[in-house]
Design a protein around this motif. Structure first.
Motif, PDB file in Angstrom:
ATOM      1  N   LYS A  17       0.813  -1.226   0.000  1.00 16.12           N
ATOM      2  CA  LYS A  17       0.000   0.000   0.000  1.00 16.12           C
ATOM      3  C   LYS A  17       0.843   1.271   0.000  1.00 16.12           C
ATOM      4  N   GLY A  18       2.156   1.134   0.066  1.00 18.74           N
ATOM      5  CA  GLY A  18       3.016   2.301   0.065  1.00 18.74           C
ATOM      6  C   GLY A  18       3.093   3.011   1.395  1.00 18.74           C
ATOM      7  N   GLN A  19       2.669   2.335   2.466  1.00 17.40           N
ATOM      8  CA  GLN A  19       2.740   2.948   3.797  1.00 17.40           C
ATOM      9  C   GLN A  19       4.175   3.032   4.291  1.00 17.40           C
ATOM     10  N   VAL A  20       5.033   2.176   3.764  1.00 17.10           N
ATOM     11  CA  VAL A  20       6.467   2.221   4.041  1.00 17.10           C
ATOM     12  C   VAL A  20       7.208   2.044   2.721  1.00 17.10           C
ATOM     13  N   ASP A  21       8.458   2.492   2.695  1.00 20.96           N
ATOM     14  CA  ASP A  21       9.268   2.348   1.492  1.00 20.96           C
ATOM     15  C   ASP A  21       9.959   0.992   1.426  1.00 20.96           C
ATOM     16  N   ALA A  22      10.176   0.392   2.596  1.00 25.13           N
ATOM     17  CA  ALA A  22      10.860  -0.900   2.674  1.00 25.13           C
ATOM     18  C   ALA A  22      10.406  -1.618   3.931  1.00 25.13           C
ATOM     19  N   ALA A  23      10.582  -2.927   3.937  1.00 31.73           N
ATOM     20  CA  ALA A  23      10.223  -3.744   5.098  1.00 31.73           C
ATOM     21  C   ALA A  23      11.423  -4.584   5.504  1.00 31.73           C
ATOM     22  N   HIS A  24      11.764  -4.512   6.779  1.00 34.68           N
ATOM     23  CA  HIS A  24      12.834  -5.342   7.334  1.00 34.68           C
ATOM     24  C   HIS A  24      12.161  -6.609   7.848  1.00 34.68           C
ATOM     25  N   ALA A  25      12.160  -7.645   7.047  1.00 41.83           N
ATOM     26  CA  ALA A  25      11.394  -8.859   7.344  1.00 41.83           C
ATOM     27  C   ALA A  25      12.301 -10.007   7.763  1.00 41.83           C
ATOM     28  N   VAL A  26      11.811 -10.779   8.718  1.00 40.37           N
ATOM     29  CA  VAL A  26      12.511 -11.957   9.231  1.00 40.37           C
ATOM     30  C   VAL A  26      11.786 -13.199   8.729  1.00 40.37           C
TER      31      VAL A  26
END
Length: 322
Positions: A189-198
């Protein structure tokens, strides 16, 4: 390296993982009690992550039973959600416990911390910084000032990402707290530019969105860093020395198994993390150390001090339960 799978199928995966990650609220039973067969019952809070694999292996391979323990596992979305229950004695142990959070609680005097066993250390691609496939962000330096999703603010994710970016003389991002199951939708949705995912969310987001890896968050200064452990209180260890020692032996035996046979972890993951066997086969696993190492923990503590997450040095050796 992204796994391709149907959007609807992976959204169902996210929903299942979210449903499995329950918050500990209104727990009336104690963290320890006796089972009908004479074993001591322990309630353990855990996240549905690869960090918890040794816990489930110890339970399912009979390693806890061998130590006279009946371990009941309570899933949570964030390990910090279980801290009030730990302090009240409603859970005995928190697994997949992010060291940064609990070392901070120890420094503040909120928690008389003891580490029963080490959980995992950071390995390549066990966590990644992901961006949409059409993102204008092309290199780690592009993250400067951008919004990056992390599960908990000022924690192991931001700590290690800051260290990696600092080593590259790159600017730091702005962190937004978003639980792992919601990171994919937030990115879409573009709420963040990137996701730090585990993992296993890392692989799931890549499969659902076609997201690409901008940065291996398990690289550089982060590589080999202790990330999580099995946390309890000094009071629990004092009152339950036999159970504490048995729990540690069982988890360490399971960690040795996980390190020697990654296939055992991949077989275990679908039982608690709500991933399919095919997905589990492609997940990047962390390192499962056999024993907790004060030297490795001191490295983490130094990094926390450098970034202002601790005000003073902490000697981790006395915190390791014997």
């Amino acid at each position: 390296m992204a796994l391709r799978r149907s959007r609807s199928g992976t959204k169902r995966l996210a929903a299942l993982v979210a449903a499995a990650a329950l918050i500990l609220v209104g727990c009336d039973s104690g963290g320890t009690s006796s089972s009908g067969d004479g074993r001591q019952r322990l309630t353990v809070a855990a996240l549905p992550l690869t960090d918890s694999a040794a816990l489930y292996l110890a339970r399912d391979r009979g390693l806890f039973a061998k130590e006279g323990l009946d371990v009941r596992i309570q899933p949570v979305q964030q390990s910090i959600q279980a801290l009030p229950a730990l302090l009240k004695g409603q859970v005995s142990v928190i697994a997949s416990a992010n060291y940064v959070t609990y070392l901070q609680a120890y420094e503040k005097g909120t928690l008389d911390l003891r580490i029963l066993a080490e959980g995992v250390r950071i390995a390549p691609h066990m966590m990644d910084v992901l961006v949409p496939k059409d993102s204008a962000l092309k290199k780690p330096a592009d993250l400067a000032g951008k919004k990056v999703a992390v599960a908990v603010l000022n924690n192991i994710q931001s700590l290690t990402l800051n260290a990696i970016l600092d080593a590259q003389d790159a600017g730091r991002p702005v962190y937004r707290q978003i639980l792992f199951p919601q990171m994919g939708p937030a990115l879409e949705k573009g709420q963040v530019d990137a996701a730090h995912a585990v993992e296993p969310f890392d692989t799931a987001i890549q499969g659902e969105l076609g997201a690409r890896v901008l940065l291996d968050a398990g690289s550089g200064p982060a590589l080999g860093l202790p990330a999580s452990g099995y946390i309890t209180t000094a009071d629990f260890v004092k009152k339950n020395p036999k159970a504490a020692a048995g729990f540690r032996r069982a988890v360490e035996a399971a960690s040795k198994l996980a390190a020697k046979d990654p296939g055992a972890v991949r077989t275990e993951l679908p039982k608690y993390a709500k991933v399919t066997a095919d997905q589990a086969a492609s997940i990047h696993l962390p390192s499962y150390p056999a024993t907790a190492d004060p030297a490795a923990l001191r490295r983490l503590i130094r990094l926390m001090r450098e970034q202002g997450l601790l005000k003073k040095d902490i000697d981790p050796a006395p915190l390791l339960a014997k």
